[in-house]
Design a protein around this motif. Structure first.
Motif, PDB file in Angstrom:
ATOM      1  N   LYS A   4     -23.351 -40.181   0.860  1.00 40.13           N
ATOM      2  CA  LYS A   4     -24.400 -39.345   0.230  1.00 40.13           C
ATOM      3  C   LYS A   4     -23.606 -38.867  -1.089  1.00 40.13           C
ATOM      4  N   ASN A   6     -24.789 -36.053  -4.736  1.00 35.00           N
ATOM      5  CA  ASN A   6     -25.337 -34.943  -5.334  1.00 35.00           C
ATOM      6  C   ASN A   6     -25.826 -35.521  -6.827  1.00 35.00           C
ATOM      7  N   ALA A  21     -36.833 -38.113  -7.545  1.00 29.27           N
ATOM      8  CA  ALA A  21     -36.268 -36.996  -6.294  1.00 29.27           C
ATOM      9  C   ALA A  21     -36.614 -37.631  -5.326  1.00 29.27           C
ATOM     10  N   ARG A  22     -37.950 -38.253  -4.927  1.00 31.55           N
ATOM     11  CA  ARG A  22     -38.442 -38.462  -3.629  1.00 31.55           C
ATOM     12  C   ARG A  22     -37.477 -39.740  -3.207  1.00 31.55           C
ATOM     13  N   ARG A  25     -34.035 -38.831  -2.363  1.00 30.08           N
ATOM     14  CA  ARG A  25     -33.955 -38.138  -1.020  1.00 30.08           C
ATOM     15  C   ARG A  25     -34.175 -39.071   0.088  1.00 30.08           C
ATOM     16  N   HIS A  29     -29.658 -39.110  -0.173  1.00 32.39           N
ATOM     17  CA  HIS A  29     -28.916 -38.424  -1.637  1.00 32.39           C
ATOM     18  C   HIS A  29     -29.578 -37.024  -1.661  1.00 32.39           C
ATOM     19  N   GLU A  30     -29.033 -35.967  -2.361  1.00 31.88           N
ATOM     20  CA  GLU A  30     -29.299 -34.884  -2.657  1.00 31.88           C
ATOM     21  C   GLU A  30     -29.774 -35.064  -4.240  1.00 31.88           C
TER      22      GLU A  30
END
Length: 463
Positions: A4, A6, A21-22, A25, A29-30
């Motif tokens: 994962k 950030n 972002a979608r 995620r 991942h963040e």
């Protein structure tokens, strides 16, 4: 296995931000989103990101200007630029300024995810190479004697599994080296090896160090902090000096080991983690459990495969290899000509008791490489470099036992003291084993230590 990460996503188009972002995620991942380079610079100063993806053409400050600003400020976070108005000149400039990659819009989700995984893998390798260059081979386990060969066999046996390992040994015996060797021989070797010394972190900060915290979780928490468990995702977390972890924190660690998830300080949702935990201590955990200084349930969780490291005084046959290894290491670090050690010098080093173990030997070799005149270190050089005595109390007792000084009672007590100290150190403060070896009841052993002025707490203190 990919870990994962950030990510910071920068674009002035809200639809692009939402789509990126979608995708990230969903991949585990963040993703933190930001609509301007100016705001992004503030976020980067406030918190850690594993990777930055930025559009190039934006109002106010461009992605290229942000890249140049960050590199001048010494920011090491890898940066990937994305543009819908790309040209060769722009791509060349981005590369020259230090961009890790330059992508042209439109870009498919699959290609973007592959680019990010490759960027993260390359960044991790660069971090590891920087550390390896800095430490110049300190991770190597050296020695061909029987004690080291037994240890290496055990490392090979346990590395391929997910079994929890508890590394035991005196200060300076190389517990972190063993933990790293297990990691590097394991299926997790491509992912991070993260360390935390439990004795070095204040009690009030250790939860944040291990589990992370959210912005505003406490006074001074200016941004989100990713804890050691998340940093080690897919890899190995090494908790050194686990015996010194506060009891209140032990309960929280136990929960993480049982449930496989952490919750950041100030957070409101658990985060799944996939981490192998290896622990180490110079203390006797069984005694600490009996004294209510260590949780019994946590002890049984971590004490699955104990590995006991031999002290240096039990590895006399490894001295030539260790000395040659450290002499070469010191020479490379400092740009010096490597010095050899005479047989007499090695014999003199073997006679010393080495309370600081391998770490102390390395320091002495460096001292000798600096101070010895000529290309070869002599026995006289060694005598001048070694400490005059180990500890005053032990030497005074030893003198009475071996030189014929004092009354019969004094000499007998001195001899008993020597025997007890030797057995305590040989069994790494495992008092049950010491009592068994000497044919004593544990209670009698403790009374005898008290009578002879042996302070077990002082002896256990790390050097």
């Amino acid at each position: 296995m990919p870990r994962k990460a950030n990510l910071l996503l920068i674009d002035d188009d809200p639809n692009t931000l939402a789509s990126l972002a979608r995708a990230f995620r969903l991949a585990g991942h963040e993703a933190t989103v930001c609509d301007s380079a100016l705001r992004a610079a503030e976020l980067i100063r406030a918190q850690h990101f594993d990777l930055i993806l930025s559009d190039v053409v934006m109002p106010g400050k461009s992605g290229l200007e942000l890249l140049e600003e960050l590199k001048k400020a010494g920011v090491q976070t890898p940066i990937v630029l994305i543009s819908g108005q790309a040209n060769i000149e722009m791509a060349v400039k981005a590369t020259r300024l230090g961009a890790l990659d330059f992508l042209e819009k439109p870009i498919t989700t699959d290609k973007l995810l592959v680019t990010v995984e490759n960027a993260l893998r390359l960044s991790r390798l660069e971090d590891e190479n920087r550390e390896l260059r800095h430490r110049l081979g300190k991770h190597e386990l050296v020695g061909s004697g029987p004690a080291m060969q037994r240890l290496l066999t055990q490392i090979d046996r346990v590395a391929a599994s997910e079994t929890r390992v508890c590394i035991l040994g005196e200060t300076g015996t190389g517990k972190e080296l063993v933990a790293r060797a297990i990691h590097e021989k394991s299926p997790r070797h491509e992912n991070a090896f993260v360390t935390l010394n439990c004795a070095a972190v204040p009690a009030e900060l250790i939860e944040s160090e291990l589990f992370g915290h959210e912005k505003g979780a406490f006074t001074g928490a200016a941004g989100r902090h990713v804890g050691k468990f998340e940093q080690a995702e897919g890899g190995t977390l090494f908790l050194d000096e686990i015996g010194d972890m506060p009891v209140a924190m032990q309960a929280k660690l136990l929960r993480v080991l049982e449930e496989g998830e952490v919750e950041r300080v100030g957070g409101d949702k658990p985060i799944k983690v996939n981490v192998r935990v290896i622990v180490a201590t110079h203390r006797n955990l069984e005694d600490r459990v009996k004294n209510n200084e260590f949780r019994r349930d946590l002890f049984h969780r971590i004490y699955v495969f104990p590995l006991t490291l031999p002290p240096l005084r039990d590895r006399l046959e490894d001295f030539p290899e260790l000395i040659a290894h450290f002499a070469g290491q010191v020479a490379r670090q400092n740009g010096w000509k490597e010095k050899s050690f005479s047989n007499e010098a090695i014999a003199e080093l073997r006679r010393y008791s080495w309370p600081g173990n391998v770490r102390e030997l390395r320091n002495i070799v460096e001292r000798l490489a600096l101070l010895a005149v000529g290309d070869t270190v002599s026995a006289e050089d060694v005598r001048l470099a070694l400490p005059a005595a180990d500890t005053g109390a032990t030497d005074a007792a030893s003198g009475k036992a071996s030189t014929g000084q004092g009354t019969l009672v004094q000499r007998t007590e001195a001899f008993e003291r020597e025997v007890l100290l030797a057995e305590i150190r040989r069994h790494n403060f495992h008092m049950t084993n010491v009592a068994r070896a000497l044919g004593l009841e544990r209670s009698h052993l403790y009374k005898k230590c008290q009578q002879l002025g042996i302070d077990l707490q002082s002896l256990r203190k790390p050097e």
